[in-house]
Design a protein around this motif. Structure first.
Motif, PDB file in Angstrom:
ATOM      1  N   ALA A   1       0.826  -1.212   0.000  1.00 56.32           N
ATOM      2  CA  ALA A   1       0.000   0.000   0.000  1.00 56.32           C
ATOM      3  C   ALA A   1       0.858   1.260   0.000  1.00 56.32           C
ATOM      4  O   ALA A   1       0.459   2.284  -0.551  1.00 56.32           O
TER       5      ALA A   1
ATOM      6  N   PRO B   1      -9.649   3.031  -7.410  1.00 61.90           N
ATOM      7  CA  PRO B   1     -10.515   2.064  -8.074  1.00 61.90           C
ATOM      8  C   PRO B   1     -11.542   2.735  -8.967  1.00 61.90           C
ATOM      9  O   PRO B   1     -11.801   3.935  -8.852  1.00 61.90           O
TER      10      PRO B   1
ATOM     11  N   LEU C   1     -17.313   4.526  -5.120  1.00 63.79           N
ATOM     12  CA  LEU C   1     -17.847   3.933  -3.910  1.00 63.79           C
ATOM     13  C   LEU C   1     -17.495   4.785  -2.697  1.00 63.79           C
ATOM     14  O   LEU C   1     -16.349   5.163  -2.499  1.00 63.79           O
TER      15      LEU C   1
ATOM     16  N   HIS D   1     -19.113   4.926   1.323  1.00 62.85           N
ATOM     17  CA  HIS D   1     -20.203   4.397   2.148  1.00 62.85           C
ATOM     18  C   HIS D   1     -20.675   5.310   3.271  1.00 62.85           C
ATOM     19  O   HIS D   1     -21.785   5.167   3.750  1.00 62.85           O
ATOM     20  N   TRP D   2     -19.818   6.228   3.743  1.00 61.08           N
ATOM     21  CA  TRP D   2     -20.224   7.075   4.863  1.00 61.08           C
ATOM     22  C   TRP D   2     -20.043   8.538   4.487  1.00 61.08           C
ATOM     23  O   TRP D   2     -19.139   8.874   3.734  1.00 61.08           O
TER      24      TRP D   2
ATOM     25  N   LEU E   1      -3.581   6.268   5.598  1.00 60.85           N
ATOM     26  CA  LEU E   1      -3.667   5.063   6.430  1.00 60.85           C
ATOM     27  C   LEU E   1      -2.425   4.158   6.332  1.00 60.85           C
ATOM     28  O   LEU E   1      -1.953   3.682   7.350  1.00 60.85           O
ATOM     29  N   PRO E   2      -1.887   3.933   5.118  1.00 58.44           N
ATOM     30  CA  PRO E   2      -0.737   3.026   5.053  1.00 58.44           C
ATOM     31  C   PRO E   2       0.489   3.557   5.801  1.00 58.44           C
ATOM     32  O   PRO E   2       1.395   2.789   6.125  1.00 58.44           O
TER      33      PRO E   2
ATOM     34  N   ARG F   1      -9.084   1.227  11.853  1.00 59.91           N
ATOM     35  CA  ARG F   1      -8.506   1.679  10.578  1.00 59.91           C
ATOM     36  C   ARG F   1      -9.038   0.895   9.398  1.00 59.91           C
ATOM     37  O   ARG F   1      -9.330   1.474   8.348  1.00 59.91           O
TER      38      ARG F   1
ATOM     39  N   ASP G   1     -12.421   2.175   8.622  1.00 63.92           N
ATOM     40  CA  ASP G   1     -12.337   3.457   7.906  1.00 63.92           C
ATOM     41  C   ASP G   1     -12.019   3.223   6.435  1.00 63.92           C
ATOM     42  O   ASP G   1     -12.640   3.807   5.547  1.00 63.92           O
ATOM     43  N   ALA G   2     -11.028   2.346   6.186  1.00 68.50           N
ATOM     44  CA  ALA G   2     -10.619   2.086   4.808  1.00 68.50           C
ATOM     45  C   ALA G   2     -11.773   1.476   4.013  1.00 68.50           C
ATOM     46  O   ALA G   2     -11.941   1.756   2.828  1.00 68.50           O
ATOM     47  N   LEU G   3     -12.599   0.672   4.678  1.00 68.52           N
ATOM     48  CA  LEU G   3     -13.727   0.030   3.988  1.00 68.52           C
ATOM     49  C   LEU G   3     -14.773   1.028   3.513  1.00 68.52           C
ATOM     50  O   LEU G   3     -15.617   0.693   2.684  1.00 68.52           O
ATOM     51  N   THR G   4     -14.704   2.265   4.012  1.00 62.94           N
ATOM     52  CA  THR G   4     -15.583   3.325   3.504  1.00 62.94           C
ATOM     53  C   THR G   4     -15.479   3.422   1.986  1.00 62.94           C
ATOM     54  O   THR G   4     -16.429   3.786   1.306  1.00 62.94           O
ATOM     55  N   LEU G   5     -14.296   3.087   1.449  1.00 68.34           N
ATOM     56  CA  LEU G   5     -14.053   3.209   0.010  1.00 68.34           C
ATOM     57  C   LEU G   5     -14.276   1.891  -0.726  1.00 68.34           C
ATOM     58  O   LEU G   5     -13.950   1.782  -1.907  1.00 68.34           O
ATOM     59  N   GLY G   6     -14.820   0.891  -0.044  1.00 70.13           N
ATOM     60  CA  GLY G   6     -15.040  -0.398  -0.692  1.00 70.13           C
ATOM     61  C   GLY G   6     -13.885  -1.357  -0.420  1.00 70.13           C
ATOM     62  O   GLY G   6     -12.818  -0.942   0.055  1.00 70.13           O
TER      63      GLY G   6
ATOM     64  N   ALA H   1     -10.344  -0.849  -2.509  1.00 73.69           N
ATOM     65  CA  ALA H   1      -9.571   0.305  -2.047  1.00 73.69           C
ATOM     66  C   ALA H   1      -9.053   0.057  -0.643  1.00 73.69           C
ATOM     67  O   ALA H   1      -7.928   0.435  -0.311  1.00 73.69           O
TER      68      ALA H   1
ATOM     69  N   LEU I   1      -5.217   0.008   0.554  1.00 73.06           N
ATOM     70  CA  LEU I   1      -4.722   0.917   1.590  1.00 73.06           C
ATOM     71  C   LEU I   1      -4.066   0.142   2.733  1.00 73.06           C
ATOM     72  O   LEU I   1      -3.755   0.699   3.778  1.00 73.06           O
TER      73      LEU I   1
END
Lengths: 258, 332
Positions: free
Chosen positions: A75, A82, A86, A88-89, A102-103, B213, B216-221, B224, B228
């Motif tokens: 990462a 992508p 997408l 989600h929040w 994050l990485p 974390r 949070d990263a899963l917010t983008l699917g 992604a 990350l």
């Protein structure tokens, strides 16, 4: 500096061979476009480079098997944008772009001044700094695309794979994004973009990988790859390719009877 | 627009609320005890009755309300983040139902009378068993839909088992006992229950708090998130195991208390930056405060029988759905 080497790469999803026998070496400091018709396997090939789908053959990132590189390490080396938008929040733009850091965060640590600086740089470069306090899910499609692009830039990785970064952008912002990808490559990054706009691809990219039915059918400089005969065979279109100017321009004339 | 509070302020305020709720839970109950008598009992030189009421009845009850509430709130927040669905709550994985089935089996077969640990033990056992089944059904697929479908299958199976026990119960009293347990309550719980639930809840809490974390990263699917650096397989394992152990332990001592895991993250989210990680810890503290206050309400609201905790939380859940509905219809 990151380089990616593909040796006989294949990806099978369900029972369908989506990518077959792909061989290529992608060098730092270059901007490569993956082009081809819908369903040709462009996105799958991009995902395979990030070890997001199981692949046969060898995918080497800096000489090491991509699937064996720890996720966090990969990462930091390759940023990925992508396809699709997408989200989600309902995060603020600044928080969303911050996900790109994050990485780099050590376990249990908070965002540092260096991270904040990287987030601001990314927002400035993608022209979304003024949107930073807005809720990302409430933006227009084009604004959101730029915010997600900023998120990928915020990783500040030596390689960037962007899957259709121009989707939903107006012509001005399409050029901005291509200029940014060009600048990333000029600064030594390895940049790969999945694109549909052949003229923009020809204008900005050093190299095109033209893919059809999972296989590379042409690989080289834009002017060499984009010939009318090939466009007819791969896309099923009659097109005029003008090579007289600073870059080749492609004008689609209509559907050919393949 | 967001109305997010600074995180230390939010956590401080929620902690204060939970502490106040916990203290109030010690002060009020069926027997009217003056503050003086309680303080005397707490300091060790009070009368015997006051000290029994305080240490054997109210203290374990308050501790359980705080711990169970925290577990349910946190599990709800973590699952909403993981499944990227604001309507997710611990019961979507079938864990709560499975734990309830274990407890019902203990009552049905009369095993619950053998030892106070048998019922919670069986409940936790069933929760873990349901987790095994869940992994088996959901396979390696990372899509939230697969997991929700598998969870529904497990929950339905456990629910069918509970109905069967009610159907076949030898007499109305046995059925009544099962029903009463299913309504959820913290009445007459002792320190035995605290020692059973607390370790499970501690393990569950630790496993769920760890995932901020990745959530949070899963917010983008999923793609992604992995790009990350999130290890989704491990995240999923930690999340499901943490939920099964923690919620299993909680349901084992409290019965099925619904809606806390649904309501709390919704109340907390608007006060944060709305990222999944930001609501984890506040949801745990907020859940502790909410369930303790609800349990206090159960004791204070005058009624012929004591109200059951699960009934009160179910009523609290209704407005949340209504608010969602109104937002969806753009009435609010």
């Amino acid at each position: 500096m990151v380089s990616i080497t593909l040796e006989d790469v294949g990806v099978t999803l369900g029972r369908r061979a989506v990518v077959r026998d792909v061989c290529a070496t992608l060098e730092p400091g270059s901007l490569t476009a993956i082009v081809g018709p819908n369903g040709a396997g462009k996105s799958t090939l991009a995902r395979a480079m990030l070890a997001l789908v199981p692949a046969t053959g060898r995918i080497l990132v800096d000489g090491a098997d991509a699937a064996a590189i720890p996720r966090a390490d990969l990462a930091r080396r390759i940023a990925y944008l992508p396809q699709g938008q997408l989200l989600h929040w309902p995060l603020t733009v600044e928080r969303l772009v911050g996900l790109g850091r994050l990485p780099h965060l050590a376990p249990m640590s908070r965002i540092s001044a260096a991270d904040t600086a990287a987030i601001e740089r990314a927002m400035m470069r993608a022209d979304v700094f003024d949107l930073r306090d807005r809720i990302a899910t409430e933006l227009s499609g084009g604004e959101r695309a730029r915010v997600l692009f900023a998120r990928a830039l915020a990783v500040e990785a030596p390689a960037l794979i962007a899957d259709e970064p121009l989707a939903s952008l107006d012509p001005g912002h399409q050029i901005d994004v291509m200029e940014l990808l060009r600048a990333e490559a000029a600064s030594g990054a390895l940049v790969i973009a999945v694109l549909h706009d052949l003229t923009l691809a020809a204008r900005y990219c050093d190299r095109l990988l033209l893919i059809d039915e999972g296989q590379i059918v042409a690989d080289g400089a834009p002017a060499a790859v984009l010939t009318p005969a090939r466009l007819r065979r791969v896309y099923g279109i009659d097109a005029r390719v003008e090579t007289g100017g600073a870059w080749p321009t492609i004008t689609t004339l209509g559907r050919s009877d393949r | 627009m967001s109305h997010s509070l600074p995180r230390p302020l939010l956590i401080g305020a929620l902690t204060a609320l939970a502490v106040i709720a916990g203290l109030a839970s010690l002060l009020f109950g069926a027997v009217d005890l003056s503050l003086d008598r309680l303080v005397a009992a707490a300091s060790g030189d009070g009368d015997r009755i006051a000290s029994i009421i305080l240490f054997d009845l109210r203290l374990p009850r308050a501790l359980l309300a705080l711990a169970v509430g925290a577990m349910l709130g946190l599990a709800g927040a973590a699952l909403q983040g993981y499944l990227r669905n604001p309507l997710a709550e611990p019961s979507v994985l079938g864990t709560s139902n499975a734990a309830a089935l274990g407890a019902v089996a203990a009552i049905y077969f009369g095993l619950a009378q053998l030892h106070p640990a048998v019922l919670p033990g069986l409940a936790i056992g069933c929760a873990l068993l349901s987790l095994g089944l869940l992994f088996l059904l959901a396979g390696d697929a990372e899509s939230p839909l697969t997991l929700i479908l598998a969870g529904l299958a497990v929950a339905t199976l456990a629910g069918a088992g509970i109905s069967l026990a009610l159907n076949l119960s030898p007499n109305p009293f046995a059925a009544m006992e099962i029903m009463t347990w299913l309504l959820g309550s913290l009445e007459n719980r002792s320190f035995d229950h605290v020692w059973i639930a607390l370790p499970c809840i501690a393990i569950g809490t630790a496993m769920l708090l760890w995932n901020g974390r990745a959530l949070d990263a899963l917010t983008l699917g999923e793609d992604a998130a992995q790009a990350l650096g999130a290890d989704l397989k491990r995240t999923r394992r930690r999340l499901l195991l943490g939920t099964a152990i923690g919620v299993g332990g909680a349901v084992a001592v409290s019965g099925a208390i619904g809606f806390v895991g649904l309501i709390v993250p919704h109340l907390i989210r608007p006060l944060t930056d709305r990222s999944p990680s930001a609501i984890l810890l506040p949801s745990a503290i907020g859940g502790a405060a909410l369930l303790t206050l609800a349990d206090l309400g159960v004791r204070i609201i005058p009624s012929t029988n004591e109200l059951k905790l699960g009934v009160v939380t179910a009523f609290l859940g209704v407005p949340i759905f209504l608010i969602h509905l109104m937002r969806e219809r753009r009435l609010w």
